[in-house]
Design a protein around this motif. Structure first.
Motif, PDB file in Angstrom:
ATOM      1  N   LYS A 292       1.301  -4.926   2.582  1.00 56.44           N
ATOM      2  CA  LYS A 292       0.877  -5.759   1.629  1.00 56.44           C
ATOM      3  C   LYS A 292      -0.692  -5.185   1.304  1.00 56.44           C
ATOM      4  O   LYS A 292      -0.992  -4.726  -0.339  1.00 56.44           O
ATOM      5  N   ARG A 293      -1.259  -4.131   2.091  1.00 56.38           N
ATOM      6  CA  ARG A 293      -2.744  -3.355   1.862  1.00 56.38           C
ATOM      7  C   ARG A 293      -2.335  -1.992   1.239  1.00 56.38           C
ATOM      8  O   ARG A 293      -3.269  -0.787   0.174  1.00 56.38           O
ATOM      9  N   VAL A 294      -1.211  -1.199   1.730  1.00 58.11           N
ATOM     10  CA  VAL A 294      -1.048  -0.311   1.037  1.00 58.11           C
ATOM     11  C   VAL A 294      -0.670  -0.430  -0.952  1.00 58.11           C
ATOM     12  O   VAL A 294      -0.632  -0.368  -1.556  1.00 58.11           O
ATOM     13  N   ILE A 295      -0.015  -1.664  -0.886  1.00 58.61           N
ATOM     14  CA  ILE A 295       1.299  -1.951  -1.709  1.00 58.61           C
ATOM     15  C   ILE A 295      -0.493  -2.486  -3.001  1.00 58.61           C
ATOM     16  O   ILE A 295      -0.253  -2.079  -4.117  1.00 58.61           O
ATOM     17  N   LYS A 296      -1.157  -2.666  -2.538  1.00 57.20           N
ATOM     18  CA  LYS A 296      -2.447  -3.338  -2.668  1.00 57.20           C
ATOM     19  C   LYS A 296      -3.378  -1.989  -3.466  1.00 57.20           C
ATOM     20  O   LYS A 296      -4.181  -1.513  -4.443  1.00 57.20           O
ATOM     21  N   MET A 297      -3.250  -1.497  -2.327  1.00 61.33           N
ATOM     22  CA  MET A 297      -4.439   0.045  -2.942  1.00 61.33           C
ATOM     23  C   MET A 297      -3.522   0.416  -4.238  1.00 61.33           C
ATOM     24  O   MET A 297      -4.319   1.969  -4.693  1.00 61.33           O
TER      25      MET A 297
ATOM     26  N   ARG B 138       7.098   3.466 -10.029  1.00 61.18           N
ATOM     27  CA  ARG B 138       8.102   2.666  -8.882  1.00 61.18           C
ATOM     28  C   ARG B 138       6.698   2.894  -7.709  1.00 61.18           C
ATOM     29  O   ARG B 138       6.701   2.025  -6.513  1.00 61.18           O
ATOM     30  N   ALA B 139       5.553   3.707  -7.748  1.00 60.41           N
ATOM     31  CA  ALA B 139       4.636   3.927  -6.640  1.00 60.41           C
ATOM     32  C   ALA B 139       3.990   2.344  -6.316  1.00 60.41           C
ATOM     33  O   ALA B 139       3.163   2.633  -5.693  1.00 60.41           O
ATOM     34  N   ASN B 140       4.209   1.717  -7.155  1.00 62.82           N
ATOM     35  CA  ASN B 140       3.100   0.279  -7.398  1.00 62.82           C
ATOM     36  C   ASN B 140       4.173  -0.799  -6.516  1.00 62.82           C
ATOM     37  O   ASN B 140       3.128  -1.982  -6.384  1.00 62.82           O
ATOM     38  N   ARG B 141       5.594  -0.392  -6.600  1.00 65.75           N
ATOM     39  CA  ARG B 141       6.194  -1.522  -5.807  1.00 65.75           C
ATOM     40  C   ARG B 141       6.842  -1.515  -4.251  1.00 65.75           C
ATOM     41  O   ARG B 141       7.069  -2.092  -3.680  1.00 65.75           O
ATOM     42  N   CYS B 142       7.737   0.537  -4.055  1.00 69.58           N
ATOM     43  CA  CYS B 142       7.796   1.184  -3.274  1.00 69.58           C
ATOM     44  C   CYS B 142       6.906   1.071  -2.287  1.00 69.58           C
ATOM     45  O   CYS B 142       6.151   2.065  -3.072  1.00 69.58           O
ATOM     46  N   PHE B 143       6.421   0.615  -1.175  1.00 72.96           N
ATOM     47  CA  PHE B 143       6.199   1.199  -0.079  1.00 72.96           C
ATOM     48  C   PHE B 143       5.805   2.711   0.405  1.00 72.96           C
ATOM     49  O   PHE B 143       5.360   3.049   0.421  1.00 72.96           O
ATOM     50  N   ARG B 144       7.419   3.050   0.199  1.00 75.27           N
ATOM     51  CA  ARG B 144       7.586   4.811   0.806  1.00 75.27           C
ATOM     52  C   ARG B 144       6.665   5.103  -0.196  1.00 75.27           C
ATOM     53  O   ARG B 144       6.053   6.677  -0.179  1.00 75.27           O
ATOM     54  N   LEU B 145       7.099   5.408  -1.638  1.00 77.42           N
ATOM     55  CA  LEU B 145       6.445   6.057  -2.263  1.00 77.42           C
ATOM     56  C   LEU B 145       4.731   5.866  -2.501  1.00 77.42           C
ATOM     57  O   LEU B 145       4.118   6.331  -2.563  1.00 77.42           O
ATOM     58  N   ALA B 146       4.712   3.969  -2.579  1.00 74.66           N
ATOM     59  CA  ALA B 146       3.122   3.937  -2.520  1.00 74.66           C
ATOM     60  C   ALA B 146       2.329   4.823  -1.563  1.00 74.66           C
ATOM     61  O   ALA B 146       1.106   5.144  -1.603  1.00 74.66           O
ATOM     62  N   LEU B 147       3.054   4.509  -0.113  1.00 70.48           N
ATOM     63  CA  LEU B 147       2.066   5.421   0.288  1.00 70.48           C
ATOM     64  C   LEU B 147       1.703   6.330   1.067  1.00 70.48           C
ATOM     65  O   LEU B 147       0.368   7.354   0.215  1.00 70.48           O
TER      66      LEU B 147
END
Length: 100
Positions: free
Chosen positions: A60-65, A72-81
């Motif tokens: 949740k913290r990573v997606i919020k950041m 998809r970088a704002n929805r998928c954890f792997r890409l967002a990380l």
């Protein structure tokens, strides 16, 4: 198998909607109905809810950041990380550049 579970699987309840079965299950929780259907008391087992732990908070913290990122970088954890890590690297570098 409980009475209600066996009744749900029976051909009698085949065409009955879920709303009707919900009403039936609420009706069966009534103490007066339990006197007539004592088998139903077996159904009163507590359900365990699965509570996600530390990983969920980190995700949740990573997606919020990553809010506002494209694709998809704002929805998928792997890409967002990966995007958030790179953004933090840029932020660190640019703070140093700003001082000079």
């Amino acid at each position: 198998m409980t009475f209600f579970a066996s009744l749900q699987r029976s051909p009698i309840m085949k065409g009955v909607s879920t709303k009707t079965t919900t009403i039936f299950s609420k009706l069966m929780r009534n103490p007066l109905m339990q006197q007539h259907y004592p088998v139903q008391q077996q159904m009163q087992t507590t359900q365990q809810l699965q509570i996600r732990g530390m990983a969920s908070k980190k995700h949740k913290r990573v997606i919020k950041m990553a809010k506002g990122y494209r694709g998809r970088a704002n929805r998928c954890f792997r890409l967002a990380l990966s995007r958030v890590e790179k953004a933090l690297q840029y932020a660190y570098r640019d703070r140093k550049v700003k001082k000079t």
